[in-house]
Design a protein around this motif. Structure first.
Motif, PDB file in Angstrom:
ATOM      1  N   ASP A  93       0.830  -1.215   0.000  1.00 53.42           N
ATOM      2  CA  ASP A  93       0.000   0.000   0.000  1.00 53.42           C
ATOM      3  C   ASP A  93       0.863   1.263   0.000  1.00 53.42           C
ATOM      4  O   ASP A  93       0.393   2.342  -0.371  1.00 53.42           O
ATOM      5  CB  ASP A  93      -1.039   0.011   1.123  1.00 53.42           C
ATOM      6  CG  ASP A  93      -0.433  -0.192   2.484  1.00 53.42           C
ATOM      7  OD1 ASP A  93       0.798  -0.345   2.567  1.00 53.42           O
ATOM      8  OD2 ASP A  93      -1.191  -0.200   3.470  1.00 53.42           O
ATOM      9  N   GLY A  94       2.151   1.127   0.363  1.00 54.63           N
ATOM     10  CA  GLY A  94       3.058   2.271   0.254  1.00 54.63           C
ATOM     11  C   GLY A  94       3.269   2.647  -1.209  1.00 54.63           C
ATOM     12  O   GLY A  94       3.268   3.831  -1.582  1.00 54.63           O
ATOM     13  N   SER A 111       0.199   4.239  -2.456  1.00 56.56           N
ATOM     14  CA  SER A 111       0.137   5.621  -1.982  1.00 56.56           C
ATOM     15  C   SER A 111       0.966   6.538  -2.891  1.00 56.56           C
ATOM     16  O   SER A 111       0.557   7.657  -3.228  1.00 56.56           O
ATOM     17  CB  SER A 111       0.650   5.676  -0.537  1.00 56.56           C
ATOM     18  OG  SER A 111       0.946   6.986  -0.173  1.00 56.56           O
ATOM     19  N   TYR A 136      -0.917   7.084  -5.969  1.00 53.73           N
ATOM     20  CA  TYR A 136      -1.988   8.057  -5.697  1.00 53.73           C
ATOM     21  C   TYR A 136      -1.436   9.485  -5.788  1.00 53.73           C
ATOM     22  O   TYR A 136      -2.018  10.343  -6.441  1.00 53.73           O
ATOM     23  CB  TYR A 136      -2.582   7.800  -4.311  1.00 53.73           C
ATOM     24  CG  TYR A 136      -3.598   8.834  -3.891  1.00 53.73           C
ATOM     25  CD1 TYR A 136      -4.942   8.680  -4.224  1.00 53.73           C
ATOM     26  CD2 TYR A 136      -3.219   9.972  -3.185  1.00 53.73           C
ATOM     27  CE1 TYR A 136      -5.875   9.639  -3.877  1.00 53.73           C
ATOM     28  CE2 TYR A 136      -4.140  10.934  -2.828  1.00 53.73           C
ATOM     29  CZ  TYR A 136      -5.466  10.762  -3.173  1.00 53.73           C
ATOM     30  OH  TYR A 136      -6.380  11.722  -2.828  1.00 53.73           O
ATOM     31  N   ARG A 137      -0.286   9.707  -5.147  1.00 50.63           N
ATOM     32  CA  ARG A 137       0.285  11.065  -5.152  1.00 50.63           C
ATOM     33  C   ARG A 137       0.629  11.518  -6.574  1.00 50.63           C
ATOM     34  O   ARG A 137       0.471  12.671  -6.931  1.00 50.63           O
ATOM     35  CB  ARG A 137       1.539  11.110  -4.267  1.00 50.63           C
ATOM     36  CG  ARG A 137       1.220  11.101  -2.775  1.00 50.63           C
ATOM     37  CD  ARG A 137       2.431  11.512  -1.952  1.00 50.63           C
ATOM     38  NE  ARG A 137       3.570  10.629  -2.161  1.00 50.63           N
ATOM     39  CZ  ARG A 137       3.754   9.470  -1.514  1.00 50.63           C
ATOM     40  NH1 ARG A 137       2.865   9.058  -0.624  1.00 50.63           N
ATOM     41  NH2 ARG A 137       4.818   8.739  -1.749  1.00 50.63           N
ATOM     42  N   GLN A 192     -12.063   9.034  -4.705  1.00 51.79           N
ATOM     43  CA  GLN A 192     -11.846   7.928  -3.764  1.00 51.79           C
ATOM     44  C   GLN A 192     -12.339   6.611  -4.355  1.00 51.79           C
ATOM     45  O   GLN A 192     -11.675   5.586  -4.245  1.00 51.79           O
ATOM     46  CB  GLN A 192     -12.563   8.227  -2.449  1.00 51.79           C
ATOM     47  CG  GLN A 192     -11.898   9.341  -1.659  1.00 51.79           C
ATOM     48  CD  GLN A 192     -12.800   9.916  -0.599  1.00 51.79           C
ATOM     49  OE1 GLN A 192     -13.703   9.252  -0.114  1.00 51.79           O
ATOM     50  NE2 GLN A 192     -12.579  11.162  -0.231  1.00 51.79           N
ATOM     51  N   TRP A 196      -7.321  -0.102  -6.717  1.00 53.34           N
ATOM     52  CA  TRP A 196      -6.646  -0.966  -5.744  1.00 53.34           C
ATOM     53  C   TRP A 196      -7.194  -2.387  -5.829  1.00 53.34           C
ATOM     54  O   TRP A 196      -6.448  -3.363  -5.849  1.00 53.34           O
ATOM     55  CB  TRP A 196      -6.845  -0.390  -4.339  1.00 53.34           C
ATOM     56  CG  TRP A 196      -6.412  -1.290  -3.221  1.00 53.34           C
ATOM     57  CD1 TRP A 196      -7.211  -1.957  -2.346  1.00 53.34           C
ATOM     58  CD2 TRP A 196      -5.069  -1.607  -2.840  1.00 53.34           C
ATOM     59  NE1 TRP A 196      -6.458  -2.672  -1.460  1.00 53.34           N
ATOM     60  CE2 TRP A 196      -5.140  -2.478  -1.739  1.00 53.34           C
ATOM     61  CE3 TRP A 196      -3.819  -1.244  -3.344  1.00 53.34           C
ATOM     62  CZ2 TRP A 196      -4.008  -2.992  -1.117  1.00 53.34           C
ATOM     63  CZ3 TRP A 196      -2.676  -1.767  -2.717  1.00 53.34           C
ATOM     64  CH2 TRP A 196      -2.782  -2.614  -1.622  1.00 53.34           C
ATOM     65  N   TRP A 230      -6.684  10.902   0.642  1.00 60.63           N
ATOM     66  CA  TRP A 230      -5.946   9.645   0.674  1.00 60.63           C
ATOM     67  C   TRP A 230      -6.301   8.840   1.930  1.00 60.63           C
ATOM     68  O   TRP A 230      -6.430   7.609   1.864  1.00 60.63           O
ATOM     69  CB  TRP A 230      -4.440   9.912   0.600  1.00 60.63           C
ATOM     70  CG  TRP A 230      -3.629   8.663   0.854  1.00 60.63           C
ATOM     71  CD1 TRP A 230      -2.773   8.430   1.872  1.00 60.63           C
ATOM     72  CD2 TRP A 230      -3.643   7.451   0.073  1.00 60.63           C
ATOM     73  NE1 TRP A 230      -2.250   7.162   1.789  1.00 60.63           N
ATOM     74  CE2 TRP A 230      -2.770   6.540   0.688  1.00 60.63           C
ATOM     75  CE3 TRP A 230      -4.332   7.047  -1.071  1.00 60.63           C
ATOM     76  CZ2 TRP A 230      -2.548   5.255   0.202  1.00 60.63           C
ATOM     77  CZ3 TRP A 230      -4.115   5.761  -1.564  1.00 60.63           C
ATOM     78  CH2 TRP A 230      -3.221   4.885  -0.931  1.00 60.63           C
ATOM     79  N   GLN A 272      -7.612   5.028   2.051  1.00 64.36           N
ATOM     80  CA  GLN A 272      -6.983   3.988   2.873  1.00 64.36           C
ATOM     81  C   GLN A 272      -8.006   3.280   3.752  1.00 64.36           C
ATOM     82  O   GLN A 272      -7.992   2.059   3.890  1.00 64.36           O
ATOM     83  CB  GLN A 272      -5.914   4.624   3.761  1.00 64.36           C
ATOM     84  CG  GLN A 272      -4.547   4.654   3.115  1.00 64.36           C
ATOM     85  CD  GLN A 272      -3.507   5.167   4.078  1.00 64.36           C
ATOM     86  OE1 GLN A 272      -3.737   6.177   4.753  1.00 64.36           O
ATOM     87  NE2 GLN A 272      -2.377   4.510   4.137  1.00 64.36           N
TER      88      GLN A 272
END
Lengths: 189, 194
Positions: A30-31, A34, A37-38, A63, A70, B37, B41
């Motif tokens: 998930d890192g 992330s 995502y950025r 979202q 994901w 974000w 999550q």
């Protein structure tokens, strides 16, 4: 504008880095997701704001887009650029929301949409700026806005828009034409 | 040799110059809300992704649910199917899927097979006698999948029009068409077996 969604990746090194991030995210990191995502969220968010005409709704759709990405990543085989895939999920999320809204509010008629157009003619304080255009796009009725953004900002053909929005091509042409006329007038104000 | 632009059924001069300039000046990016974000999550944790191992049992659950809906709702579906068949006929009459194809797609026999299968699907799903046993839930899922595929194809075509050398987008079109053909063939077989 009609920019390619893959413009988020600007160099071969960047493309390698992106591939590595996607591969890690596919394995459940998930890192890495992330980081993806950025990289991509600002571009996807800009598209969704234009399609949805509302920052809060666009935020929800953003979202949803990344959640679907994901969940779908383990099965994604990289047939297109990651940005193109995300872009596609975002357009689908918007169309889903539009269909749900249409079901909720079956009373919205062409006449009511025309009445809404009157709201676009609000006085502008910054004539000719992009803020004006964004505001005017947001004020278009939902179906007209979708047709205009997909056609003139994203570069889809009329027939493609008709297929994915379940409308006749003539309707889409009329909506785009009306949107252009209205937005052009707004820019001249 | 460059690929010619796709034909439009009537000339489209596009937006006027001022609007065109304003569209080009639109920002390509916008900063999402700060908590966006974190929300993603949370949702990721609440709804874990499907793993390959989970797929078969999920498929069994979906099939059971589909058959249950078909058996329990048969009588009630009759009226709904008749009504929705009429509305579907009216809605899908507007667009010929062949009209959006790129020139190379028009020459591809696999694409012709997909178009034939799409026409078969449209005919079957508007044939109230044939589709009476089909659960609306399953049919809507297939319709949604077809719309999603067409959206994906439109996106890939858009990329090819912007850059005729975009091999990834061209490959994506071929793969999507293959998936679309598989979806339609499987859908018809499964639904007819109910």
């Amino acid at each position: 504008m009609t920019t390619s969604p893959s413009a988020s990746v600007s160099s071969p090194d960047d493309a390698d880095r992106e591939r590595a991030l996607v591969a890690s995210a596919q394995q459940g990191d998930d890192g890495a997701f992330s980081a993806l995502y950025r990289r991509h969220a600002p571009r996807v968010f800009a598209l969704l704001i234009r399609l949805a005409g509302d920052d809060a709704l666009a935020s929800d759709l953003l979202q949803e887009t990344f959640l679907q990405a994901w969940r779908g990543l383990p099965h994604w085989r990289g047939e297109s650029a990651f940005a193109t895939w995300l872009h596609r999920i975002a357009v689908n999320a918007h169309l889903g929301a539009l269909r749900a809204q249409r079901r909720r509010d079956a009373r919205e008629t062409a006449e009511e949409e025309l009445e809404k157009l009157a709201g676009i003619a609000a006085p502008s304080t910054e004539p000719g700026t992009r803020i004006d255009l964004e505001r005017a796009i947001a004020a278009l009725p939902p179906r007209m806005r979708t047709a205009f953004v997909l056609r003139d900002v994203e570069g889809y053909s009329y027939e493609e828009i008709a297929l994915i929005t379940d409308n006749a091509p003539g309707t889409i042409r009329a909506q785009v034409s009306r949107a252009r006329l209205l937005l052009s007038r707004e820019l001249e104000r | 040799m460059t690929t010619p632009p796709p034909p439009e059924s009537t000339a489209d001069s596009g937006p006027g110059e001022a609007l065109r300039r304003a569209i080009r000046a639109l920002p390509a990016e916008r900063t999402p809300p700060a908590d966006s974000w974190a929300q993603v999550q949370q949702a990721m944790l609440a709804a874990p992704r499907d793993s390959d191992a989970e797929q078969p049992s999920q498929r069994v659950r979906t099939n059971r649910r589909t058959v249950r809906v078909a058996m329990l709702g048969m009588a009630a579906l009759l009226a709904v199917v008749l009504v929705s068949s009429i509305s579907r006929t009216r809605r899908s009459a507007g667009v010929d899927p062949a009209s959006v194809l790129l020139p190379e797609e028009r020459r591809d026999p696999r694409v012709r097979a997909v178009l034939d299968e799409t026409r078969n699907w449209r005919a079957a799903s508007t044939d109230s006698l044939r589709s009476i046993r089909w659960p609306l839930e399953a049919r809507d899922a297939i319709e949604s999948a077809l719309v999603a595929t067409e959206t994906a194809l439109a996106s890939a075509r858009s990329a090819v029009r912007l850059d005729p050398d975009d091999a990834a987008a061209r490959d994506a079109i071929v793969v999507l068409r293959a998936k679309q053909l598989l979806l339609l063939q499987r859908a018809m077989t499964l639904l007819d077996e109910i």
